[in-house]
Design a protein around this motif. Structure first.
Motif: not given
Length: 329
Positions: A17, A22, A55, A62-63, A65, A67
């Motif tokens: 993000s 994004e 990952s 921190e930004n 993710k 999915t």
């Protein structure tokens, strides 16, 4: 019947993000590495190489993710583990060599203590045993007078020596898998070859598996058993090294090979890949390489090519692989 993979990543998706949008960094990556195997992941900066590996072991900014997807290591899905459980695996079962040893090493901590810390943290050895193993590791890394150098700080070593110390830390607990993220970046060619030879020797000696993330084709093909080429957060081509050297078929793989200088090819024209890679701010609707590809058709812009079998030990994600292969003959 082939044994179970040591690490198996399946359909991994990762996004970041930003304040304005994004970034879709990894878009459905799947691959496996088996025991005592070496895998090279190659591609330009921003292709998703490092993000895929980092990952999967819980080292995501921190930004960032995850999915969807799984990352199974020795029967455990790393993506479902709590941070403390991941910490127990990182450094003990999975070692990591980062890109820049100067920023990865603690500048105010003696290098011997940094190597020992990994063993003491994971209760791999007591203090006396950890000290003895640290001296042994420094010797294996080719660092002269290890007992004296144990007390030195990172700034007292050259770039190549600092990289050797990073490798020693990664190997301290005898991991089954070593992830080397651009391990020879910023090192001169001679030191690069020394580090590669060291890693190759250690891999054979300890029987571990290695995943090497790099933008250097020569490094990957000289060190690894298998090659993966990534672009736009997706795998474009995957093959054994022998197969890849003989018959790299994806237009992106061919473009990368043509854009590098090879020893013994004096006078050979270097052909750059047209345009430049773009940051993906939405899920790819077609082939992420389409805008730069000379073989593209309308289908390439609207249909994502699936990674499919293209001969023995060879997979490719290209709608026109057969046509590309016929031109490459």
């Amino acid at each position: 019947m082939q044994e179970q993979p040591l690490l198996s990543i399946d359909n991994l998706h990762v996004k970041f993000s930003r304040s304005e949008d994004e970034v879709f960094a990894v878009n459905g990556v799947s691959f496996a590495i088996h025991a005592n195997e070496s895998l090279g992941i190659v591609g330009e900066s921003g292709s998703g190489k490092s993000v895929t590996l980092m990952s999967s072991i819980g080292l995501l900014r921190e930004n960032g993710k995850i999915t969807s997807g799984t990352a199974n290591f020795l029967g455990k899905d790393l993506l479902k583990l709590r941070p403390r459980q991941l910490e127990d695996i990182r450094g003990r079962d999975i070692g990591v060599v980062f890109q820049d040893p100067m920023t990865s090493l603690n500048p105010v901590m003696r290098i011997g203590d940094q190597i020992m810390e990994a063993m003491l943290t994971h209760q791999y050895a007591g203090r006396r045993e950890a000290f003895e193993r640290t001296i042994q590791l420094l010797h294996e890394m080719g660092i002269p007078d290890p007992k004296s150098r144990f007390k030195n700080y990172p700034h007292e070593f050259s770039g190549g020596m600092r990289q050797r110390i990073m490798i020693a830390i990664a190997l301290a607990c005898e991991p089954q898998l070593l992830i080397a993220d651009e391990p020879t970046t910023a090192l001169d060619v001679t030191v690069q070859m020394q580090i590669l030879a060291l890693l190759q020797d250690l891999r054979r000696k300890h029987g571990m598996s290695v995943v090497m993330v790099t933008h250097d084709f020569g490094l990957a093909t000289n060190f690894c058993d298998k090659i993966i080429v990534m672009y736009g957060g997706k795998i474009m081509e995957m093959a054994t090294t022998d197969q890849f050297i003989r018959e790299a078929t994806h237009p992106y793989s061919i473009g990368l090979k043509r854009s590098i200088i090879e020893v013994g090819h004096k006078g050979k024209e270097i052909i750059s890949i047209p345009k430049s890679a773009k940051t993906l701010t939405e899920t790819p609707a077609g082939c992420p390489f389409a805008e730069r590809c000379t073989y593209k058709t309308e289908r390439c812009h609207h249909e994502v090519p699936e990674l499919r079998t293209f001969g023995i030990d060879h997979q490719i994600a290209c709608h026109h692989a057969e046509e590309v292969a016929s031109y490459a003959v």
